[in-house]
Design a protein around this motif. Structure first.
Motif, PDB file in Angstrom:
ATOM      1  N   LYS A 128       0.807  -1.224   0.000  1.00  0.00           N
ATOM      2  CA  LYS A 128       0.000   0.000   0.000  1.00  0.00           C
ATOM      3  C   LYS A 128       0.836   1.269   0.000  1.00  0.00           C
ATOM      4  O   LYS A 128       0.660   2.144  -0.853  1.00  0.00           O
ATOM      5  CB  LYS A 128      -0.950  -0.002   1.198  1.00  0.00           C
ATOM      6  CG  LYS A 128      -1.806   1.254   1.326  1.00  0.00           C
ATOM      7  CD  LYS A 128      -2.688   1.190   2.564  1.00  0.00           C
ATOM      8  CE  LYS A 128      -3.482   2.477   2.745  1.00  0.00           C
ATOM      9  NZ  LYS A 128      -4.337   2.421   3.961  1.00  0.00           N
ATOM     10  N   GLU A 129       1.761   1.382   0.953  1.00  0.00           N
ATOM     11  CA  GLU A 129       2.543   2.618   1.081  1.00  0.00           C
ATOM     12  C   GLU A 129       3.417   2.864  -0.142  1.00  0.00           C
ATOM     13  O   GLU A 129       3.513   3.989  -0.646  1.00  0.00           O
ATOM     14  CB  GLU A 129       3.409   2.565   2.347  1.00  0.00           C
ATOM     15  CG  GLU A 129       2.630   2.672   3.644  1.00  0.00           C
ATOM     16  CD  GLU A 129       1.886   1.398   4.012  1.00  0.00           C
ATOM     17  OE1 GLU A 129       2.228   0.332   3.437  1.00  0.00           O
ATOM     18  OE2 GLU A 129       0.971   1.452   4.849  1.00  0.00           O
ATOM     19  N   LYS A 130       4.042   1.806  -0.638  1.00  0.00           N
ATOM     20  CA  LYS A 130       4.915   1.959  -1.805  1.00  0.00           C
ATOM     21  C   LYS A 130       4.107   2.353  -3.035  1.00  0.00           C
ATOM     22  O   LYS A 130       4.553   3.178  -3.845  1.00  0.00           O
ATOM     23  CB  LYS A 130       5.663   0.648  -2.060  1.00  0.00           C
ATOM     24  CG  LYS A 130       6.834   0.794  -3.029  1.00  0.00           C
ATOM     25  CD  LYS A 130       7.759  -0.404  -2.966  1.00  0.00           C
ATOM     26  CE  LYS A 130       9.004  -0.175  -3.817  1.00  0.00           C
ATOM     27  NZ  LYS A 130       9.972  -1.295  -3.699  1.00  0.00           N
ATOM     28  N   ALA A 131       2.909   1.790  -3.183  1.00  0.00           N
ATOM     29  CA  ALA A 131       2.058   2.114  -4.328  1.00  0.00           C
ATOM     30  C   ALA A 131       1.547   3.551  -4.250  1.00  0.00           C
ATOM     31  O   ALA A 131       1.490   4.258  -5.262  1.00  0.00           O
ATOM     32  CB  ALA A 131       0.887   1.143  -4.400  1.00  0.00           C
ATOM     33  N   ILE A 132       1.195   3.987  -3.059  1.00  0.00           N
ATOM     34  CA  ILE A 132       0.734   5.369  -2.882  1.00  0.00           C
ATOM     35  C   ILE A 132       1.859   6.339  -3.231  1.00  0.00           C
ATOM     36  O   ILE A 132       1.639   7.354  -3.911  1.00  0.00           O
ATOM     37  CB  ILE A 132       0.244   5.598  -1.439  1.00  0.00           C
ATOM     38  CG1 ILE A 132      -1.071   4.855  -1.201  1.00  0.00           C
ATOM     39  CG2 ILE A 132       0.063   7.092  -1.160  1.00  0.00           C
ATOM     40  CD1 ILE A 132      -1.566   4.929   0.228  1.00  0.00           C
ATOM     41  N   ALA A 133       3.066   6.037  -2.792  1.00  0.00           N
ATOM     42  CA  ALA A 133       4.215   6.899  -3.093  1.00  0.00           C
ATOM     43  C   ALA A 133       4.471   6.950  -4.594  1.00  0.00           C
ATOM     44  O   ALA A 133       4.756   8.020  -5.160  1.00  0.00           O
ATOM     45  CB  ALA A 133       5.455   6.393  -2.361  1.00  0.00           C
ATOM     46  N   LEU A 134       4.349   5.809  -5.253  1.00  0.00           N
ATOM     47  CA  LEU A 134       4.555   5.745  -6.702  1.00  0.00           C
ATOM     48  C   LEU A 134       3.497   6.566  -7.436  1.00  0.00           C
ATOM     49  O   LEU A 134       3.822   7.367  -8.323  1.00  0.00           O
ATOM     50  CB  LEU A 134       4.492   4.287  -7.160  1.00  0.00           C
ATOM     51  CG  LEU A 134       4.561   4.028  -8.670  1.00  0.00           C
ATOM     52  CD1 LEU A 134       5.890   4.517  -9.242  1.00  0.00           C
ATOM     53  CD2 LEU A 134       4.388   2.532  -8.949  1.00  0.00           C
TER      54      LEU A 134
END
Length: 253
Positions: free
Chosen positions: A119-125
């Protein structure tokens, strides 16, 4: 797609039936969980070495998919075929994206991150991609254009497509706004539309410099350009590079 899909969390055996979403999975750090991809999943190059090839985007190898025992299959409404997806959905959790705008692509990235435990990595991307497009300066004056995806017959990207959305964001005006999706067009229709620029995509048809003269004879006054189809149509993590590329098309005009 307005369906509920029950997926074990986090999924450990993922099959991707969409090239741009395959690349996204690897960029989210999920490469070790990807057990199946299509023959068109060329990014990253190691995907074909670490995962089994389960056919193309429109012809699945059901027996090979069965042996892989997937607990999540990622597909796309446009790139995959309905009959094949329905057969898979009867046996496995199949999550489908449906993308025709940048906003929908960003939503897909966030959702894939959510269901895979990234979740966090996808939001940052998604945030980084959104920022790159927010800073994209469009052409001072709209540039009329036709975007070709196929030859024999000629086929173009018209309205209600992801490509068209990126064209508009860059400052291009699609001359085929009266048509939808990916229609066939004739040389006569192209002549009548009289675009300032004709953009020949590197995929799915491999347009190259040898095709320039063919289109120049149809529209002598138009500028004919070969463009990177992946940066126009891949709606996963490759979008990180799209805004800069689109900016270069305008600055080089």
């Amino acid at each position: 797609m307005n369906r509920r899909v029950a997926v074990p969390f986090p999924p450990k055996r993922i099959i991707s039936l969409v090239p741009s979403q395959t690349e996204l999975l690897f960029d989210l750090g999920l490469g070790e969980r990807v057990v199946g991809v299509t023959k068109f999943c060329v990014h990253p190059t190691k995907a074909h070495k670490t995962a089994a090839v389960v056919g193309g985007t429109k012809n699945f190898d059901f027996e090979k998919i069965k042996t892989l025992k997937p607990d999540l299959i990622l597909g796309n409404k446009e790139e995959n075929y309905q009959d094949g997806i329905e057969q898979l959905a009867a046996k496995y959790p199949v999550w489908l994206s449906d993308i025709s705008t940048l906003d929908e692509a960003l939503d897909m990235i966030r959702r894939v991150g959510l269901i895979t435990g990234r979740k966090e990595k996808a939001i940052a991307l998604a945030t980084e991609i959104a920022a790159s497009f927010a800073s994209l300066k469009t052409a001072l004056e709209p540039i009329s254009a036709a975007y070709f995806i196929w030859r024999k017959p000629y086929m173009i990207a018209a309205t209600s497509t992801f490509i068209d959305d990126l064209l508009l964001r860059t400052g291009f005006r699609n001359v085929f706004t009266n048509l939808a999706r990916y229609p066939e067009v004739t040389a006569e229709q192209l002549t009548a539309a009289a675009p300032q620029q004709i953009l020949l995509s590197s995929e799915p048809y491999p347009f190259s410099e040898k095709h320039v003269a063919e289109f120049q004879s149809i529209c002598p006054a138009a500028q004919i350009r070969i463009v990177d189809g992946e940066l126009f149509s891949w709606y996963g993590s490759r979008l990180l590079h799209s805004a800069a590329y689109l900016r270069s098309l305008i600055s080089a005009d």
